[in-house]
Write an enzyme that holds these catalytic residues in place. Sequence first.
Site, PDB file in Angstrom:
ATOM      1  N   HIS A 161      -5.505   5.557  -7.175  1.00  0.00           N
ATOM      2  CA  HIS A 161      -4.434   6.373  -7.752  1.00  0.00           C
ATOM      3  C   HIS A 161      -4.918   7.383  -8.786  1.00  0.00           C
ATOM      4  O   HIS A 161      -4.104   8.101  -9.372  1.00  0.00           O
ATOM      5  CB  HIS A 161      -3.356   5.481  -8.370  1.00  0.00           C
ATOM      6  CG  HIS A 161      -2.762   4.538  -7.378  1.00  0.00           C
ATOM      7  ND1 HIS A 161      -1.761   4.914  -6.506  1.00  0.00           N
ATOM      8  CD2 HIS A 161      -3.070   3.254  -7.074  1.00  0.00           C
ATOM      9  CE1 HIS A 161      -1.464   3.880  -5.727  1.00  0.00           C
ATOM     10  NE2 HIS A 161      -2.244   2.871  -6.056  1.00  0.00           N
TER      11      HIS A 161
ATOM     12  N   LYS B 111      -3.991   9.109  -0.376  1.00  0.00           N
ATOM     13  CA  LYS B 111      -2.990   9.283  -1.427  1.00  0.00           C
ATOM     14  C   LYS B 111      -3.048  10.733  -1.910  1.00  0.00           C
ATOM     15  O   LYS B 111      -2.614  11.614  -1.183  1.00  0.00           O
ATOM     16  CB  LYS B 111      -3.207   8.216  -2.499  1.00  0.00           C
ATOM     17  CG  LYS B 111      -2.825   6.843  -1.923  1.00  0.00           C
ATOM     18  CD  LYS B 111      -3.135   5.655  -2.779  1.00  0.00           C
ATOM     19  CE  LYS B 111      -2.670   4.387  -2.040  1.00  0.00           C
ATOM     20  NZ  LYS B 111      -3.262   3.157  -2.536  1.00  0.00           N
TER      21      LYS B 111
ATOM     22  N   SER C 238      -1.795  -0.059  -9.577  1.00  0.00           N
ATOM     23  CA  SER C 238      -0.927   0.593  -8.596  1.00  0.00           C
ATOM     24  C   SER C 238       0.557   0.343  -8.831  1.00  0.00           C
ATOM     25  O   SER C 238       1.379   1.140  -8.402  1.00  0.00           O
ATOM     26  CB  SER C 238      -1.323   0.164  -7.180  1.00  0.00           C
ATOM     27  OG  SER C 238      -1.415  -1.234  -7.080  1.00  0.00           O
TER      28      SER C 238
HETATM   29  C1  LIG Z   1      -3.552   1.941  -1.691  1.00  0.00           C
HETATM   30  C2  LIG Z   1      -4.612   1.163  -2.381  1.00  0.00           C
HETATM   31  C3  LIG Z   1      -5.725   0.666  -1.703  1.00  0.00           C
HETATM   32  C4  LIG Z   1      -5.837   0.756  -0.193  1.00  0.00           C
HETATM   33  O1  LIG Z   1      -6.127   2.029   0.218  1.00  0.00           O
HETATM   34  P1  LIG Z   1      -5.713   2.477   1.698  1.00  0.00           P
HETATM   35  O2  LIG Z   1      -6.547   3.658   1.968  1.00  0.00           O
HETATM   36  O3  LIG Z   1      -4.259   2.744   1.655  1.00  0.00           O
HETATM   37  O4  LIG Z   1      -6.038   1.303   2.585  1.00  0.00           O
HETATM   38  C5  LIG Z   1      -6.729   0.057  -2.411  1.00  0.00           C
HETATM   39  N1  LIG Z   1      -6.621  -0.108  -3.748  1.00  0.00           N
HETATM   40  C6  LIG Z   1      -5.555   0.324  -4.440  1.00  0.00           C
HETATM   41  C7  LIG Z   1      -5.507   0.123  -5.905  1.00  0.00           C
HETATM   42  C8  LIG Z   1      -4.511   0.955  -3.777  1.00  0.00           C
HETATM   43  O5  LIG Z   1      -3.431   1.347  -4.445  1.00  0.00           O
END
Ligand SMILES: *Cc1c(COP(=O)(O)O)cnc(C)c1O
Length: 384
Positions: free
Chosen positions: A206, A238, A178
């Site tokens: 992502h 996302k 991330s």
């Molecule tokens: C954003 C993210 C999460 C958490 O997801 P949410 O739905 O925002 O709680 C988990 N793992 C990774 C790698 C992320 O970037």
Amino acid sequence: MILEELQSELDHLQRDGLRRQRRTLASPCGPEARVDGRSLLSFCSNDYLGLAGEPALVDAACAGARAWGVGSGASHLVSGHLRPHAALEQQLATFTGFARALLFSTGYMANLGIVPALVGRCDAVFADRLNHASLIDAVQLSRADSRRYPHGDLAALERLLAASRARRKLILTDAVFSMDGDLAPLPGLLALAERFDAWLVVDDAHGFGVLGPQGRGSLAHFQLPAARRLIYMGTLGKAAGAAGAFVAGDATVIDWLEQRARTYIFTTAGSPLVACALAASLELIAEGDTRRQRLWQLSAQLREGLAATRWRLLPSPTAIQPVIIGDNHETLRVAAALYEHGLWVPAIRPPTVPRGSARLRVSLTAAHTPQHVARLVDALRGMA
Ligand SMILES: *Cc1c(COP(=O)(O)O)cnc(C)c1O
């Protein structure tokens, strides 16, 4: 006194350039943000396909609210599992090619649910050092023996697996990291999982919607089949533009998570209107080649624009394009200077990234235009 202690630690954070500051937006998620009466060009969001404000999703959410109300009223196992949830799970399973999928409220909760449901005290987890915080917390919660391997290092992982006497083994990795934007060596990880009889849990927060044919995600990008020892976690806040997450895998694994993942059981099911918006989102993701192409073009434009300048990019093939600066204060200074130019790029500092690797995390979306990227490139070149 507890309050004085907290205040003193807050002061330390401030002094070390580590105190975070929220900004309140007076505009919806999108490249153009209004903050404190100013208009800013934002490179902050993970709305990679620009779907968060997409009219088709808004319409589906409104229709969903009219048909199903706003709240689900209970957890999935009690009475909160409504038809839009069931339909979305089916759609997600089909889309990812797994036998079954299970919805969670957020990706953080999904990870906290999966790991402790699958491993415990007699077991071992093998985790990439740069994994997301939610995966790190999930391992702690499970009480399994935790082994971390250097980022993407298959040889080191192989040695750890070969030395392990654990009853159950679980390899845990971000698919797209991330804060770096690079990809995990998923084919090599799956081969090791097969060889050492381990599970492979892939967090594709992502990659889902962005990578692979039709945006089916990182496994599809590597043309990996839905192997039985693979457990796939995708998030829906996302690229999918709404909120929530899902876990997909073999039917037995998902049946087990439904019975044992505490963050699935002891929480209210997500809003049905969000499930309705996500059904529309999945269709746009599948038909989203134009959006994905735009994203890759913008990414190439940024990389070319900053090549041969003092700005150091990482070799990221994704929408996440970090500019590594190193020092916390210097990173904040650059971010503040960009902000003065009306460009909003987040400064990412420890503990989110390792010490000495503070960075600007530029994230691009299909809603950006080439003119937007040119403004960022020009501002950075002007500071070089
Ligand atoms: C954003 C993210 C999460 C958490 O997801 P949410 O739905 O925002 O709680 C988990 N793992 C990774 C790698 C992320 O970037």
